[in-house]
Design a protein around this motif. Structure first.
Motif, mmCIF file in Angstrom:
data_model
loop_
_atom_site.group_PDB
_atom_site.id
_atom_site.type_symbol
_atom_site.label_atom_id
_atom_site.label_comp_id
_atom_site.label_asym_id
_atom_site.label_seq_id
_atom_site.Cartn_x
_atom_site.Cartn_y
_atom_site.Cartn_z
ATOM 1 N N THR A 601 0.800 0.800 27.051
ATOM 2 C CA THR A 601 2.129 1.011 27.614
ATOM 3 C C THR A 601 2.875 2.070 26.826
ATOM 4 O OG1 THR A 601 2.046 -1.358 27.915
ATOM 5 C CG2 THR A 601 4.084 -0.257 28.508
ATOM 6 N N TYR A 602 2.761 1.974 25.511
ATOM 7 C CA TYR A 602 3.447 2.962 24.681
ATOM 8 C C TYR A 602 2.936 4.364 24.992
ATOM 9 C CZ TYR A 602 5.399 -0.777 21.778
ATOM 10 O OH TYR A 602 6.084 -1.854 21.320
ATOM 11 N N ALA A 603 1.631 4.470 25.146
ATOM 12 C CA ALA A 603 1.066 5.783 25.481
ATOM 13 C C ALA A 603 1.590 6.245 26.828
ATOM 14 C CB ALA A 603 -0.452 5.702 25.488
ATOM 15 N N ALA A 604 1.722 5.277 27.760
ATOM 16 C CA ALA A 604 2.240 5.636 29.085
ATOM 17 C C ALA A 604 3.683 6.117 28.983
ATOM 18 C CB ALA A 604 2.154 4.439 30.028
ATOM 19 N N TYR A 605 4.495 5.438 28.150
ATOM 20 C CA TYR A 605 5.861 5.918 27.923
ATOM 21 C C TYR A 605 5.832 7.373 27.486
ATOM 22 C CZ TYR A 605 7.552 1.072 27.620
ATOM 23 O OH TYR A 605 7.872 -0.210 27.856
ATOM 24 N N TYR A 606 4.878 7.617 26.594
ATOM 25 C CA TYR A 606 4.778 8.950 26.008
ATOM 26 C C TYR A 606 4.603 9.994 27.103
ATOM 27 C CZ TYR A 606 3.901 12.034 22.152
ATOM 28 O OH TYR A 606 4.016 13.010 21.229
ATOM 29 N N VAL A 607 3.560 9.785 27.902
ATOM 30 C CA VAL A 607 3.270 10.777 28.936
ATOM 31 C C VAL A 607 4.426 10.832 29.934
ATOM 32 C CG1 VAL A 607 1.649 11.443 30.717
ATOM 33 C CG2 VAL A 607 0.825 10.447 28.598
ATOM 34 N N ALA A 608 4.962 9.660 30.258
ATOM 35 C CA ALA A 608 6.086 9.638 31.195
ATOM 36 C C ALA A 608 7.257 10.439 30.645
ATOM 37 C CB ALA A 608 6.514 8.201 31.470
ATOM 38 N N ALA A 609 7.519 10.281 29.352
ATOM 39 C CA ALA A 609 8.621 11.026 28.746
ATOM 40 C C ALA A 609 8.376 12.515 28.873
ATOM 41 C CB ALA A 609 8.776 10.634 27.284
ATOM 42 N N VAL A 610 7.148 12.927 28.606
ATOM 43 C CA VAL A 610 6.835 14.354 28.704
ATOM 44 C C VAL A 610 7.065 14.833 30.134
ATOM 45 C CG1 VAL A 610 4.987 16.034 28.565
ATOM 46 C CG2 VAL A 610 5.228 14.306 26.787
ATOM 47 N N ILE A 611 6.602 14.024 31.105
ATOM 48 C CA ILE A 611 6.753 14.438 32.504
ATOM 49 C C ILE A 611 8.232 14.522 32.880
ATOM 50 C CG2 ILE A 611 6.342 13.732 34.876
ATOM 51 C CD1 ILE A 611 3.758 12.450 33.895
ATOM 52 N N ILE A 612 8.998 13.494 32.497
ATOM 53 C CA ILE A 612 10.419 13.499 32.862
ATOM 54 C C ILE A 612 11.123 14.679 32.206
ATOM 55 C CG2 ILE A 612 12.582 12.241 32.609
ATOM 56 C CD1 ILE A 612 10.891 9.666 32.858
ATOM 57 N N ALA A 613 10.777 14.938 30.953
ATOM 58 C CA ALA A 613 11.398 16.068 30.269
ATOM 59 C C ALA A 613 11.049 17.368 30.972
ATOM 60 C CB ALA A 613 10.942 16.098 28.810
ATOM 61 N N VAL B 214 7.266 12.309 17.691
ATOM 62 C CA VAL B 214 6.697 11.010 17.344
ATOM 63 C C VAL B 214 7.095 10.645 15.925
ATOM 64 C CG1 VAL B 214 4.597 9.729 16.991
ATOM 65 C CG2 VAL B 214 4.755 11.320 18.848
ATOM 66 N N GLU B 215 6.907 11.575 15.033
ATOM 67 C CA GLU B 215 7.221 11.274 13.645
ATOM 68 C C GLU B 215 8.726 11.218 13.442
ATOM 69 O OE1 GLU B 215 5.874 10.119 10.010
ATOM 70 O OE2 GLU B 215 4.764 10.506 11.833
ATOM 71 N N ALA B 216 9.466 12.005 14.259
ATOM 72 C CA ALA B 216 10.916 12.001 14.122
ATOM 73 C C ALA B 216 11.542 10.825 14.842
ATOM 74 C CB ALA B 216 11.497 13.300 14.670
ATOM 75 N N ALA B 217 10.709 10.014 15.497
ATOM 76 C CA ALA B 217 11.192 8.784 16.133
ATOM 77 C C ALA B 217 12.257 9.053 17.167
ATOM 78 C CB ALA B 217 11.720 7.796 15.091
ATOM 79 N N ILE B 218 12.083 10.095 17.968
ATOM 80 C CA ILE B 218 13.045 10.281 19.043
ATOM 81 C C ILE B 218 12.626 9.417 20.217
ATOM 82 C CG2 ILE B 218 13.614 12.608 18.305
ATOM 83 C CD1 ILE B 218 12.022 13.622 20.658
ATOM 84 N N PHE B 219 13.620 9.005 20.978
ATOM 85 C CA PHE B 219 13.367 8.160 22.131
ATOM 86 C C PHE B 219 12.624 8.975 23.180
ATOM 87 C CE2 PHE B 219 14.610 6.281 26.150
ATOM 88 C CZ PHE B 219 14.350 4.950 25.905
ATOM 89 N N PRO B 220 11.678 8.446 23.922
ATOM 90 C CA PRO B 220 11.096 7.104 23.876
ATOM 91 C C PRO B 220 9.729 7.081 23.190
ATOM 92 C CG PRO B 220 10.565 8.117 25.946
ATOM 93 C CD PRO B 220 11.164 9.186 25.092
ATOM 94 N N ALA B 275 20.174 8.032 24.639
ATOM 95 C CA ALA B 275 19.340 6.889 25.024
ATOM 96 C C ALA B 275 18.828 6.176 23.774
ATOM 97 C CB ALA B 275 18.176 7.359 25.889
ATOM 98 N N GLY B 276 18.453 6.958 22.765
ATOM 99 C CA GLY B 276 17.955 6.352 21.529
ATOM 100 C C GLY B 276 19.008 5.493 20.856
ATOM 101 N N VAL B 277 20.250 5.983 20.831
ATOM 102 C CA VAL B 277 21.322 5.209 20.188
ATOM 103 C C VAL B 277 21.458 3.854 20.858
ATOM 104 C CG1 VAL B 277 23.784 5.105 19.722
ATOM 105 C CG2 VAL B 277 22.596 7.269 19.525
#
Lengths: 621, 480, 117, 244
Positions: A601-613, B214-220, B275-277
């Motif tokens: 799930t975390y990995a999915a968040y990751y890719v989803a975040a990239v896509i949304i960005a 990832v290392e900077a811990a930005i959301f999400p 969002a992170g906050v």
């Protein structure tokens, strides 16, 4: 010079009390004496500082602007109140406080609180106002959270409100700073005068709401009863008498001085339905509802804390009329309420010191055992109920009159209704504590020592003297009114002289005394009185003995309770507050579920975040 | 002048020497001396960097052929922060870490982590950045898994997987950038990307942001953080929360803001920050595990810093950096104290700390001060930094800026409530009698006290600091 | 007409996407690690592709040979570094999977949820 | 469900990849270099004296990367050692083939070992002349040990010696780099040693020496990685008994 000392002394006191904390266990008296001397010094300096009204002092530079502080008539008035009541409280604690075990940091936090309050009223710019506001809030929290577990819990409730208020205020400070470019009150006044209505409304809401919360104006009063009632008893006196009024100070300062009345009056639908009308309505609600809630309380402290909300409503009522008489009444009521509530709670503290409880269902008949405390409470409740010749009558009279003359008949009616409730509940208070049947376990109770009696006597004198000679107080009030831009009140030593009817307390007192003497003469001459044992008696149709208690002590207003019980338990404010807390917790709970702990799930968040960005940027491009 | 290359050479050599001699005394001594020396080195370079960045030549080959390094005010400042924090954490570790339990290796890995931290600060080459970033990640993975219990292993693995996805994206970004720019020096990259197709740059920028993010811990992409920071030994949590995420944040933002300046990523960053906050505070609100609560709080604090940076103004950058300094001190102190709470009670749950404040009065008091500063109670440092952030946001204006202000204020309320819930438990009446006082051991106490002193009295330093923070804030928008 | 570069780019991104898909969808931790490795390979291929020149030669000078067309040596050096880093991470990850297996008795990601919320 | 989400997400990623970076997928293969690589090819002969341009870049132009790379290897080997030391039971043994390889494999492995090491050393030493260098060479040397272990003859590795080698080689790398501070440029990792004659073994200044250090380091670290995983602590004695 004295102004600086006013700020410096509490700080020094805090430091010393903090350092002395290690010796508390061995010699609590040292710390107590130190604290009393410190607060006495502050009170003395506060009195002397009157010479420096109008002088501005510059503090450190923060964010490119200088923190300014100084005394005005209004702030000097408040400084005197703070310093005076603190000194009295400290004298009382010399005797009453079981210091070493339960309250090791008592005086340190008290000094911090005094620093915050004095600093607050002396701040002459928005930033230092906010800093002091926060220091005061934190110190109040620290003062409250001492001692028992329940007080810590209640203080936590206060903290939520205080920090919310502080953060809203911070938003307001940032907003005003951004919009006006400065922290200075003068610049802000000029800016607000020429600003758009939207900007003004935003600023006013952000700035005034925190004051309403701190002043425990309905419906933001939810924090106050538990927080005050579960504090150490002298601290309840202290908090009820002065702490809540800091919100009122903020209101006065910002409504009259910083924003200005005409700006406030611009907000509204019509000349009669504006922000001030809203304030009046809130004030009326604050005066009525908590007063009747007080009737249901079985704890003396808790009963009085509801009154400190209700009486705050009176003050706001007077102030919100913005008339000469009304503001005079409001300002004077701050002083009056402070004196008699401290008096009542000191009396209760004296009772608690001997009996160990403030539960109204368990006390009774202590008049023979603690006459001084009884006298103190009697004076206090006469003041609280607004009956001549005590000072509470004067301010309430001003407020009623200003409401009637100002054309607010319904609000005036509300004020009267509130007074009925006040009288009912203070009667319950004094009856259940001092009158009626003395439980056997309190047979050995004695009066408290002279150290604790001293503040009670002083306050009794003040309550009476300022009731008979309100002119002594009104001369300060008039000066403050000039400063606030209101026509000053035409005071005499005994009250006011005005075309719509004047008030002379000296005459009233004379009449009162004469009536009293006549009554006493009739009583002593005519009737035959016989002192009997409390068990050789009857009440409500049956005889009293050791096994049949004098049952009015329980459910004192049982018929009244029966009628309004449902209304009381509906308590819309508390349930709203609880629901709000629950809502935040629930939302938080759902947001927490975001962290599922599942690596895919975390990995999915990751890719989803990239896509949304990417989608976001593609839109922007 | 001593070459700033020493920032990289010294801790690395120290690591090799430790492994060579395998002696506790040497390891401890070196890992104390090296950061202290480097803090001094940073201080001695700071005045020279305030005016202009000082390039460092590596291998006598100038960019673009070689790897350009440079020390600017921001770099020197971050280096000092890292070095001082590291020295204090090592001091704390000397009493906190279990003796003999791979102790030399622990200090070795910490030194490697320092090497990479300094490297990240100095480098002006995107691939070199990747290398140091990887060293940072790997040494963090190892330190997170240090306890080797179930939680630590799990946390470390999650961290590792997310970190590896991050480095995948980072390398994609680097490859795409090199294809267009034909060079890896950030300055060249910035010029080349200015004329490159915008979509292309946007893609590279996003993959870069989330790669380093990832290392900077930005959301999400911060989902690893609560696990890792709560499962690591507390000294490591302090390092990770205290300067590693901040450092990564500064580096990520600087590169994004300069090399990828061709596309305006600031709105995106701002949304992510807000969002992170809110997510961090909300998640921390319901926590029962102290370290996990602190870790979630780090997420929201990172959000605040990123929000300040994302305003794109000088004031915002300054405010963000000041808040960073405050957070480094406060969060390090909180984690370090939490470490001893766990040692003394054997539990991570807040509920088990009832009355601990009477056993560890000094520690609990320091905890209170650090917490007060973190939530921004005046007149502690935290108030001033948070206020700066808010007023910078106000000055920047716009809907998202004011939204950010509202969210930060709301978050502060939540943060106050949950941190003071801890304090309430700590100072609850002791259950049985008054147990013997058992405060932290003195090296740990000294370290924590210094961190706390920073956040309590830091406001007094602000006038001095603000003269340096200005040039440092410029560093966020400059690549020299 | 499909150029060599096109084929290589498509292949490398296909590898990256396949690798990431494995990380997203596979519960077995070993497969997750393998997925990351596939993505790694994809990136290495991407880097080499970027340095590729039509008809380019290995960038090594030999005696008596002119420079001619050489492929870009920089991405090759980068790939070398990337491979070594990938190796380090993979070794660490696999060791960790082994430890997780020894500790929890499973390599199923959905059962590895001791830390959540 | 998870697979569907995965497919959707990766599909979305590809979608944006194609739509934002279209140039990548309809590119023609370039015919000439216009990157910094071309400049390095020009420059490398004089600056580094290494015939292998990639080596020149790895060791000299981007020497700092390589130092970092070595550090990555160092720290992950350390990490593997730390994690492996935590094995309490036979998990790994049971995962790893435990039966010895038999006489032929064992002796074949032993016979092969010196040659593998020799090849490794050759590759390390010729890194600046031909494909190869410290990393592949070091790996080859480690392979020799790996073969021994695979054939079931895991002689106890001298861990202390290995870590001394690691540390010393690392310090050697840094020391060689620090020679640059002696030069006029005061620059870390400057190739100050004499360049020697182009295309001969002793050329390219410090490149072969650095590669030698890298080779030692890589070899000892990989050996550590492989050996700690096969020697769970507390199992040496049991293992010996099982063998005999």
């Amino acid at each position: 010079m004295y102004t600086q000392a006013l700020l410096l002394l509490p700080l020094v006191g805090f430091g010393v009390a903090f350092l002395l904390q290690g010796t508390v266990k061995r010699s609590p008296a040292i710390v107590k004496t130190w604290a009393m001397l410190g607060f006495a010094a502050i009170a003395a300096v506060a009195a002397l500082a009157g010479a420096e009204i109008g002088t501005l002092y510059e503090g450190p530079t923060v964010f490119g602007s200088v923190l300014t502080y100084g005394l005005t008539d209004l702030s000097w008035w408040f400084v005197l109140l703070i310093a005076g009541i603190t000194a009295l409280t400290t004298v009382f604690t010399l005797g009453s406080l079981r210091y070493a075990d339960d309250y090791p940091m008592y005086y340190a936090w008290l000094f911090a609180k005094v620093f915050g309050m004095i600093g607050l009223v002396m701040s002459r710019d928005l930033l230092s106002f906010f800093i002091m506001w926060e220091i005061m809030s934190w110190a109040t929290y620290l003062v409250m959270q001492q001692g028992r577990d329940e007080s810590r819990k209640a203080a936590q409730g206060y903290l939520v409100y205080a920090i919310s208020a502080g953060m809203i205020l911070l938003g307001g400070v940032v907003f005003l700073r951004t919009a006006s470019g400065s922290f200075e009150f003068a610049v802000i006044t000029k800016f607000v005068a020429g600003a758009d209505l939207g900007v003004i409304i935003t600023a006013i809401v952000l700035v005034l709401v925190p004051f309403l919360i701190e002043a425990a104006v309905y419906p933001t009063h939810g924090w106050l009863p538990s927080a005050y009632a579960s504090s150490e008893t002298t601290m309840t006196a202290y908090l009820s008498s002065i702490s809540t009024r800091m919100g009122l100070f903020g209101l006065i300062l910002f409504v009259f001085n910083v924003f200005g009345l005409d700006v406030i009056d611009r907000i509204g639908i019509s000349a009669h339905l504006n922000l001030r009308t809203l304030l009046l309505v809130l004030a009326a609600l604050t005066a009525v509802l908590p007063t009747y809630t007080a009737l249901f309380q079985h704890d003396a402290k808790r009963l009085l804390t509801w009154h400190s909300i209700g009486q705050g409503g009176y003050m706001l009522l007077g102030l919100a009329t913005a008339s000469t008489l009304g503001t005079a009444g409001g300002l004077m009521h701050i002083f009056n309420y402070m004196t008699y509530v401290a008096l009542i709670i000191f009396s209760i503290a004296a009772v608690e010191y001997r009996t160990g409880t403030t539960n109204l269902n368990k006390l009774g008949g202590l008049i023979t055992r603690q006459p001084v405390a009884f006298l103190g409470m009697l004076f206090g409740i006469i003041g609280l109920a607004g009956i001549p010749p005590m000072n509470g009558f004067v301010s309430k009279w001003f407020i009623y009159r200003s409401l009637i003359l100002g054309g607010y008949p319904f609000v005036a009616l509300a004020a009267f209704i509130a007074t009925v409730g006040t009288i009912m509940s203070v009667y319950k208070l004094i009856h259940n504590t001092f009158l009626g049947q003395l439980p056997e376990r309190y047979n050995e109770v004695r009066e408290v020592g002279w150290v604790m009696q001293l503040p009670i006597w002083v306050l009794m004198a003040v309550v009476f003297a300022t009731g008979v000679f309100p002119g002594t107080i009104l001369q300060w009030i008039a000066r403050i009114q000039v400063e606030l831009g209101i026509a000053p009140i035409a005071y005499t030593l005994g009250g006011v002289a005005q075309e719509a009817g004047d008030l002379n307390m000296m005459v009233i007192t004379l009449v009162f005394t004469l009536t009293f003497i006549v009554g006493a003469v009739i009583f002593f001459m005519g009737g035959k009185r016989r002192i009997v044992s409390q068990y050789d008696n009857y009440a409500a149709g049956h005889f009293l003995n050791k096994d049949v208690p004098y049952n009015f002590n329980y459910n004192f207003y049982s018929a009244f309770d029966h009628i309004f019980e449902k209304l009381y338990h509906a308590a819309p404010v508390q349930s709203t507050e609880r629901n709000l807390g629950r809502l935040v917790a629930t939302v938080g709970e759902y947001i927490r579920r975001f962290f599922t702990g599942q690596i895919n799930t975390y990995a999915a968040y990751y890719v989803a975040a990239v896509i949304i960005a990417l989608a976001f940027l593609k839109e922007v491009l | 002048m001593v070459s700033p290359m020493l920032f990289i050479i010294a801790p690395l050599s120290a690591a090799f020497i430790m492994i060579l001699f395998n002696s506790r005394v040497i390891a401890l001594g070196l890992s104390l001396l090296v950061p202290i020396g480097l803090a001094w080195l940073g201080l001695s370079w700071l005045p020279y960097t305030l005016g202009a960045a000082q390039p460092i030549l590596v291998a006598s080959i100038p960019a673009p052929l070689g790897i350009p390094l440079s020390i600017d005010a921001l770099g020197a400042g971050m280096a000092i922060l890292v070095a001082v924090s590291a020295a204090l954490v090592v001091l704390y570790s000397s009493s906190y870490m279990k003796k003999g339990h791979h102790e030399v290796r622990y200090y070795t890995v910490v030194m490697i982590l320092l090497t990479s931290a300094f490297g990240l600060v100095l480098t002006r080459d995107i691939f070199n950045l990747f290398v140091f970033f990887e060293i940072l990640c790997i040494s963090s993975y190892i330190l997170v898994s240090w306890e080797q219990d179930g939680a630590a292993l799990e946390a470390s693995f999650k961290y590792m997987v997310l970190g590896s996805i991050g480095s995948t994206f980072l390398l994609v970004s680097i490859a795409l950038v090199y294809r267009v720019a034909g060079s890896l020096a950030m300055a060249d990259v910035a010029t080349a990307l200015a004329t490159a197709p915008r979509g292309y740059v946007a893609f590279a920028a996003v993959t870069f942001l989330f790669g380093v993010g990832v290392e900077a811990a930005i959301f999400p992409v911060n989902t690893w953080l609560p696990d890792a920071h709560s499962s690591a030994p507390s000294s490591i949590s302090a390092i990770l929360s205290g300067f590693v995420i901040e450092l990564a944040l500064v580096v990520a933002f600087r590169v994004l803001n300069t090399a990828f300046a061709a596309v305006d990523t600031l709105p995106l960053v701002r949304v992510v920050a807000i969002a992170g906050v809110i997510v961090g505070e909300m998640a921390a609100f319901g926590q029962k595990d102290l370290k996990r609560m602190l870790a979630y709080s780090s997420i929201s604090q990172i959000g605040i810093m990123l929000f300040a940076f994302s305003l794109g103004t000088q004031a915002g950058a300054q405010a963000g950096l000041q808040h960073l300094l405050m957070h480094a001190g406060a969060k390090s102190a909180l984690f370090l104290i939490a470490g001893y709470f766990i040692v003394r009670t054997g539990s991570r749950l807040i509920a088990d700390y009832a009355g601990l404040g009477h056993r560890m009065p000094v520690s609990a008091a320091l905890f209170g001060f650090a917490a007060l500063s973190l939530v921004g109670a005046p007149p502690l440092l935290g108030f001033f930094t948070k206020f700066q952030v808010l007023s910078a946001a106000g000055a920047a204006g716009g809907f998202t800026a004011w939204l950010g202000v509202a969210v930060i204020l709301f978050g502060t309320v939540l943060e106050t409530v949950y941190l003071f819930r801890v304090l309430r438990v700590l100072f609850a009446p002791a259950a049985s009698g008054s147990p013997a006082r058992a405060d932290m051991d003195w090296p740990a106490l000294a370290a924590v006290a210094l961190f706390t002193a920073l956040v309590v009295f830091g406001a007094l330093l602000l006038p001095t600091l603000s003269q340096m923070i200005g040039p440092m804030a410029d560093g966020l928008a400059s690549l020299l | 007409m499909i150029s060599t570069a096109q084929i290589l780019y498509i292949t490398s991104f296909a590898l990256i996407v396949i690798g990431l898909y494995a990380v997203l969808s596979q519960r077995n931790l070993i497969r997750v690690v393998i997925g990351l490795n596939i993505a790694d390979v994809g990136i290495n291929l991407l880097l080499v592709t970027i340095g590729y020149v039509e008809g380019g030669r290995v960038p090594i000078f030999a005696a008596g040979q002119s420079a001619g067309t050489m492929v870009d040596p920089v991405p090759q050096a980068l790939v070398l570094t990337a491979i070594v880093i990938g190796f380090g991470v993979t070794a660490l990850m696999l060791t960790l999977v082994m430890r997780i297996y020894a500790h929890h008795g499973t390599v199923d990601a959905s059962r590895l949820r001791g830390l959540k919320w | 469900m998870r697979k569907l989400t995965g497919l959707l997400l990766m599909g979305g990623f590809v979608l944006y990849l194609v739509s934002l970076v279209p140039g990548l997928f309809n590119a023609t293969t370039p015919t000439a270099l216009d990157s910094v690589g071309a400049a390095i090819i020009e420059d490398s002969r004089t600056t580094s004296g290494s015939a292998n341009v990639v080596t020149a870049i790895v060791v000299q132009y981007r020497g700092l990367d390589t130092l970092g790379e070595v550090t990555v290897l160092f720290v992950s080997a350390l990490g593997v050692a730390i994690l492996a030391s935590g094995f309490r039971d036979d998990v790994f043994r049971s995962m790893f083939a435990d039966d010895d390889g038999g006489f032929i494999l064992q002796y074949g492995g032993r016979l092969l070992m010196p040659f593998i090491v020799l090849v490794g050393v050759y590759i390390v030493a010729h890194g600046h002349l031909s494909p190869g260098g410290g990393f592949p060479g070091g790996v080859l040397i480690a392979t020799a040990v790996f073969i021994l272990i695979l054939t079931g003859q895991s002689a106890r590795m001298p861990h202390r010696l290995l870590s001394i080698l690691e540390g010393a080689a690392g310090l050697g790398f840094i020391g060689l780099g620090a020679l640059g501070f002696l030069g006029s440029e005061l620059s870390f990792l400057t190739n100050t040693l004499p360049k020697g004659e182009y295309l001969t073994l002793l050329s390219a200044g410090f490149i072969p020496f650095i590669y030698a250090m890298v080779g030692i380091k890589v070899a000892s670290e990989l050996t550590t990685v492989v050996s700690v995983l096969t020697e769970a602590p507390g199992h040496e004695s049991g293992k010996e008994e099982g063998r005999s």
